[in-house]
Design a protein around this motif. Structure first.
Motif, short mmCIF file in Angstrom:
data_model
loop_
_atom_site.label_atom_id
_atom_site.label_comp_id
_atom_site.label_asym_id
_atom_site.label_seq_id
_atom_site.Cartn_x
_atom_site.Cartn_y
_atom_site.Cartn_z
N PRO A 136 29.15 89.95 -55.47
CA PRO A 136 28.97 90.02 -56.85
C PRO A 136 29.49 91.12 -56.97
CG PRO A 136 27.24 90.62 -55.69
CD PRO A 136 28.25 89.71 -55.02
N SER A 137 30.87 91.37 -58.12
CA SER A 137 31.65 92.24 -58.52
C SER A 137 31.24 93.45 -59.80
CB SER A 137 33.00 92.28 -58.57
OG SER A 137 33.44 91.46 -57.87
N TYR A 138 30.50 92.43 -60.55
CA TYR A 138 30.06 93.33 -61.81
C TYR A 138 28.59 92.87 -62.40
CZ TYR A 138 31.48 89.41 -64.72
OH TYR A 138 31.32 88.09 -66.13
N ALA A 141 27.27 89.30 -63.01
CA ALA A 141 27.90 88.30 -61.88
C ALA A 141 26.59 88.16 -60.23
CB ALA A 141 29.26 88.06 -61.01
N HIS A 245 30.60 82.82 -65.67
CA HIS A 245 30.41 83.88 -64.75
C HIS A 245 31.22 84.50 -63.61
CE1 HIS A 245 29.36 86.84 -68.16
NE2 HIS A 245 28.54 85.20 -68.02
N ASP A 249 34.13 86.85 -62.46
CA ASP A 249 34.22 87.50 -61.13
C ASP A 249 35.18 87.06 -60.83
OD1 ASP A 249 31.52 89.08 -59.63
OD2 ASP A 249 32.68 87.91 -58.31
N GLN A 253 37.43 90.29 -58.76
CA GLN A 253 37.51 90.96 -57.53
C GLN A 253 39.59 90.88 -57.15
OE1 GLN A 253 34.46 89.11 -54.94
NE2 GLN A 253 35.81 89.74 -52.81
N TYR A 269 31.75 96.70 -54.23
CA TYR A 269 30.70 96.01 -54.75
C TYR A 269 29.47 95.20 -55.83
CZ TYR A 269 34.06 93.45 -53.35
OH TYR A 269 36.29 92.96 -53.06
N ASN A 283 20.81 87.65 -65.91
CA ASN A 283 22.09 87.00 -66.14
C ASN A 283 21.38 85.71 -66.22
OD1 ASN A 283 23.28 88.16 -62.18
ND2 ASN A 283 23.46 89.04 -64.25
#
Length: 316
Positions: A136-138, A141, A245, A249, A253, A269, A283
């Motif tokens: 999960p980068s942001y 996500a 998403h 994501d 990444q 992350y 989310n």
């Protein structure tokens, strides 16, 4: 009324759902989640033992005649599908509706499933491990959690006849069930693999894992080596939201890893707590998100939804 039959009568709420399904194909195509391959499906709310899907390329899905209806229990076609849907006389050998039926069958709470060949995301399932490289980068996500599982179909071919094509398609019940079971907690899978329990059982999982399954999967996405990924949700809208998403994501990444490759800096992350809190609070698909995607697809002039015109003309 039996909504599995091809009666001339129609159910307006079901018509609206199928209209949303058609629109979902268009949105996912617009956002590069579905191309000429891949599908989104929805469980039939009038008969949860069946679901609707289209095998046509997303940009071509335009009416109920492009949709088919299948049984959840075994992936067989409904003999008399809902009014206007296409009747399947013979299952094509390339059909991957089993990737959908098996998830619905194992997890009664799942209402929509997406199988995608998204190019941005497929790279994160290309490793010889039970867990993927995607993180999960942001904030949008967090639902991914850490390292979603990988379904490596090569581990399951030995249980099929030697002549069975090794073409990576999830085109039978056995392969569908094996993939669907990986939606349980991947920590269990990792623990057993790291402990040397690497033999695959007939149920598609490493030796030693319990058989009990919850109403909803713990994992939100399963990657498929050399193939794509499958995700799910409790509505068409949330399934579309997740799929979009996942792609975003993966793009983030990939860009971050490429930018950091020439420096001593590390990509940071989301933490486990951050990911969990993002999933619980933000989310999901807000109605305005869905409306914006619908309008974007409609105004593009690239898609046609004949059913939406009919539903709009019959608001009651």
């Amino acid at each position: 009324m039996d909504h599995r039959s091809g009666s001339a009568e129609t159910d307006v709420s079901l018509e609206r759902l199928l209209s949303d399904l058609i629109t979902a194909y268009h949105i996912l195509h617009s956002h590069h989640v579905l191309d000429e391959h891949g599908q989104i499906s929805v469980r039939n709310p009038r008969d949860p033992s069946t679901f609707f899907i289209s095998s046509n390329p997303a940009i071509l899905v335009a009416s109920k005649s492009d949709l088919t209806q299948w049984h959840v229990a075994d992936g067989s076609p409904v003999a008399e599908p809902y009014n206007g849907c296409d009747k399947i006389e013979e299952i094509p050998p390339s059909s991957e509706h089993y990737a959908h039926s098996s998830v619905y069958n194992m997890y009664p709470g799942v209402q929509s499933v997406i199988h995608s060949h998204c190019l941005s995301a497929i790279v994160y399932g290309l490793c010889n491990n039970w867990s993927s490289m995607l993180q999960p980068s942001y904030l949008l996500a967090g639902f991914l959690g850490s390292s979603p599982p990988i379904f490596d179909i090569a581990r399951y071919y030995d249980s099929l006849p030697p002549s069975y094509p090794r073409n990576l398609l999830v085109n039978n019940e056995f392969l569908g069930e094996a993939m669907a079971k990986l939606f349980r907690n991947s920590d269990e899978v990792d623990m057993h693999m790291h402990n040397g329990q690497s033999n695959v059982q007939s149920n598609g999982l490493p030796d030693g894992l319990p058989d009990g399954l919850p109403d909803l999967p713990e994992q939100k996405v399963v990657f498929m080596r050399g193939h794509g990924y499958t995700t799910w949700a409790e509505s068409i809208q949330d399934a579309v939201w997740r799929a979009i998403h996942i792609r975003r994501d993966a793009d983030i990444q990939t860009s971050a890893m490429n930018q950091r490759s020439s420096t001593d800096l590390e990509v940071v992350y989301l933490s486990e707590r951050e990911a969990r809190d993002c999933e619980r609070t933000i989310n999901h698909c807000d109605p305005k998100h869905w409306l914006s995607w619908v309008i974007e697809a409609e105004r593009s002039g690239r898609y046609r939804n004949d059913l939406k015109v009919r539903v709009s003309a019959n608001p009651n």
